[in-house]
Design a protein around this motif. Structure first.
Motif, short mmCIF file in Angstrom:
data_model
loop_
_atom_site.label_atom_id
_atom_site.label_comp_id
_atom_site.label_asym_id
_atom_site.label_seq_id
_atom_site.Cartn_x
_atom_site.Cartn_y
_atom_site.Cartn_z
N MET A 1 0.84 -1.18 0.00
CA MET A 1 0.00 0.00 0.00
C MET A 1 0.89 1.24 0.00
SD MET A 1 -3.04 1.22 2.59
CE MET A 1 -4.23 0.19 1.81
N LYS A 2 0.55 2.21 -0.84
CA LYS A 2 1.28 3.47 -0.88
C LYS A 2 0.75 4.39 0.21
CE LYS A 2 2.36 3.34 -5.76
NZ LYS A 2 3.77 3.23 -5.81
N LYS A 3 1.67 5.18 0.76
CA LYS A 3 1.28 6.09 1.84
C LYS A 3 1.59 7.53 1.43
CE LYS A 3 1.60 7.09 6.67
NZ LYS A 3 1.28 6.50 7.90
N VAL A 4 0.60 8.40 1.62
CA VAL A 4 0.73 9.82 1.33
C VAL A 4 0.36 10.58 2.60
CG1 VAL A 4 -0.14 11.76 -0.04
CG2 VAL A 4 0.09 9.50 -1.09
N ILE A 5 1.20 11.55 2.95
CA ILE A 5 0.89 12.46 4.06
C ILE A 5 0.78 13.85 3.47
CG2 ILE A 5 1.71 13.54 6.18
CD1 ILE A 5 3.07 10.93 6.90
N ILE A 6 -0.29 14.54 3.87
CA ILE A 6 -0.48 15.93 3.48
C ILE A 6 -0.30 16.78 4.73
CG2 ILE A 6 -2.05 17.65 2.49
CD1 ILE A 6 -3.53 15.28 1.13
N PHE A 7 0.71 17.66 4.70
CA PHE A 7 0.92 18.57 5.83
C PHE A 7 0.27 19.90 5.52
CE2 PHE A 7 4.42 15.71 7.03
CZ PHE A 7 4.13 15.57 8.38
N THR A 8 -0.44 20.42 6.50
CA THR A 8 -1.13 21.68 6.36
C THR A 8 -0.96 22.45 7.66
OG1 THR A 8 -3.23 22.67 5.67
CG2 THR A 8 -3.35 20.74 7.14
N ALA A 9 -1.63 23.59 7.77
CA ALA A 9 -1.62 24.37 9.00
C ALA A 9 -2.90 25.18 9.07
CB ALA A 9 -0.40 25.29 9.04
N ALA A 10 -3.29 25.52 10.27
CA ALA A 10 -4.57 26.20 10.50
C ALA A 10 -4.44 27.71 10.43
CB ALA A 10 -5.14 25.76 11.85
N TYR A 11 -3.63 28.22 9.53
CA TYR A 11 -3.56 29.66 9.29
C TYR A 11 -4.58 29.98 8.22
CZ TYR A 11 0.82 29.84 11.88
OH TYR A 11 1.77 29.77 12.85
N GLY A 12 -5.72 30.53 8.60
CA GLY A 12 -6.79 30.75 7.64
C GLY A 12 -7.40 29.41 7.27
N ASN A 13 -8.28 29.40 6.29
CA ASN A 13 -8.94 28.17 5.89
C ASN A 13 -8.37 27.57 4.62
OD1 ASN A 13 -10.80 28.08 8.03
ND2 ASN A 13 -12.07 29.60 7.02
N GLY A 14 -7.62 28.33 3.85
CA GLY A 14 -7.15 27.87 2.55
C GLY A 14 -6.29 26.64 2.59
N HIS A 15 -5.30 26.60 3.46
CA HIS A 15 -4.38 25.46 3.51
C HIS A 15 -5.12 24.16 3.82
CE1 HIS A 15 -1.14 28.36 3.41
NE2 HIS A 15 -1.57 28.92 4.51
N ASN A 16 -6.00 24.22 4.80
CA ASN A 16 -6.77 23.03 5.19
C ASN A 16 -7.77 22.62 4.12
OD1 ASN A 16 -5.64 22.49 7.74
ND2 ASN A 16 -6.86 24.10 8.66
N SER A 17 -8.43 23.58 3.51
CA SER A 17 -9.41 23.27 2.46
C SER A 17 -8.74 22.57 1.29
CB SER A 17 -10.09 24.54 1.96
OG SER A 17 -10.85 25.12 2.99
N VAL A 18 -7.60 23.08 0.88
CA VAL A 18 -6.86 22.46 -0.22
C VAL A 18 -6.44 21.04 0.17
CG1 VAL A 18 -4.72 22.58 -1.56
CG2 VAL A 18 -6.13 24.61 -1.30
N ALA A 19 -5.97 20.86 1.40
CA ALA A 19 -5.57 19.53 1.85
C ALA A 19 -6.73 18.54 1.78
CB ALA A 19 -5.01 19.61 3.28
N GLN A 20 -7.91 18.96 2.20
CA GLN A 20 -9.08 18.08 2.17
C GLN A 20 -9.44 17.68 0.74
OE1 GLN A 20 -10.80 16.52 4.51
NE2 GLN A 20 -9.51 17.39 6.12
N VAL A 21 -9.43 18.65 -0.18
CA VAL A 21 -9.75 18.36 -1.57
C VAL A 21 -8.72 17.41 -2.16
CG1 VAL A 21 -9.94 19.37 -3.89
CG2 VAL A 21 -11.03 20.50 -1.94
N LEU A 22 -7.44 17.64 -1.86
CA LEU A 22 -6.40 16.74 -2.36
C LEU A 22 -6.60 15.31 -1.86
CD1 LEU A 22 -3.27 19.03 -1.98
CD2 LEU A 22 -4.28 18.23 -4.13
N LYS A 23 -6.91 15.17 -0.58
CA LYS A 23 -7.15 13.84 -0.02
C LYS A 23 -8.28 13.14 -0.75
CE LYS A 23 -8.25 11.31 4.19
NZ LYS A 23 -8.45 11.36 5.63
#
Length: 180
Positions: A1-23
């Motif tokens: 199984m391949k493993k992907v980690i997406i690192f984000t941060a809670a500065y505003g909503n953009g970083h987290n929103s993009v991470a969710q869409v990517l996942k």
């Protein structure tokens, strides 16, 4: 199984929103991919994240001009960019994490995370592909680090600017900013 980690941060909503869409998008590609989203500071600066996030909110609310000056100065003064990835004890935590966790791809939607991860790769302390998804409509140097394998940007203009700043054209992909 391949493993992907997406690192984000809670500065505003953009970083987290993009991470969710990517996942969500990665999970549609193949069943044998494990995707995990992690808050960079929650993992590597445990106990300090409330202070960091609170300080950011106060700065944006009360001194937006100072924040903009700091943000824009990163493009011209290397010493200011250094501050974003100075050790502060975080580097050893990042290295220890990747000694335990084996991962095929790390995606960053947050520039500071990109810096620490690229630094780790540059020192040959980790063996994974690093992709940075730039969640801004500008290509300031705060996002650009030697050791990053791929960049995903919003526009052709940003790609051209990154190439002008020394990033190889084959490492930059124009995808827009992933949103729902």
């Amino acid at each position: 199984m391949k493993k992907v980690i997406i690192f984000t941060a809670a500065y505003g909503n953009g970083h987290n929103s993009v991470a969710q869409v990517l996942k969500e998008q990665i999970k549609t590609l193949e069943e044998n991919i494990q995707v995990e989203i992690l808050d960079f500071f929650h993992v590597f600066a445990k106990g300090k994240e409330d202070m960091m996030y609170g300080g950011y909110e106060e700065l944006i609310r009360n001194l937006p001009g100072l924040f903009n000056l700091y943000y824009n100065a990163k493009d011209y003064f290397k010493c200011i960019r250094w501050f974003d990835t100075a050790d502060f004890g975080i580097r050893s935590h990042v290295a220890a994490f990747f000694e335990k966790v084996k991962v095929d791809l790390v995606i960053s939607t947050f520039p500071v995370a990109s810096g620490y991860l690229a630094h780790l790769k540059k020192r040959k302390k980790a063996d994974f592909k690093l992709a940075t998804v730039i969640t801004d409509f500008v290509a300031t140097r705060e996002w650009l680090y030697q050791g990053t394998d791929y960049y995903f940007v919003a526009t052709n203009e940003i790609k051209k600017e990154m190439i002008r700043k020394g990033i190889g054209k084959d490492a930059v992909f124009v995808t827009g900013i992933p949103v729902r």
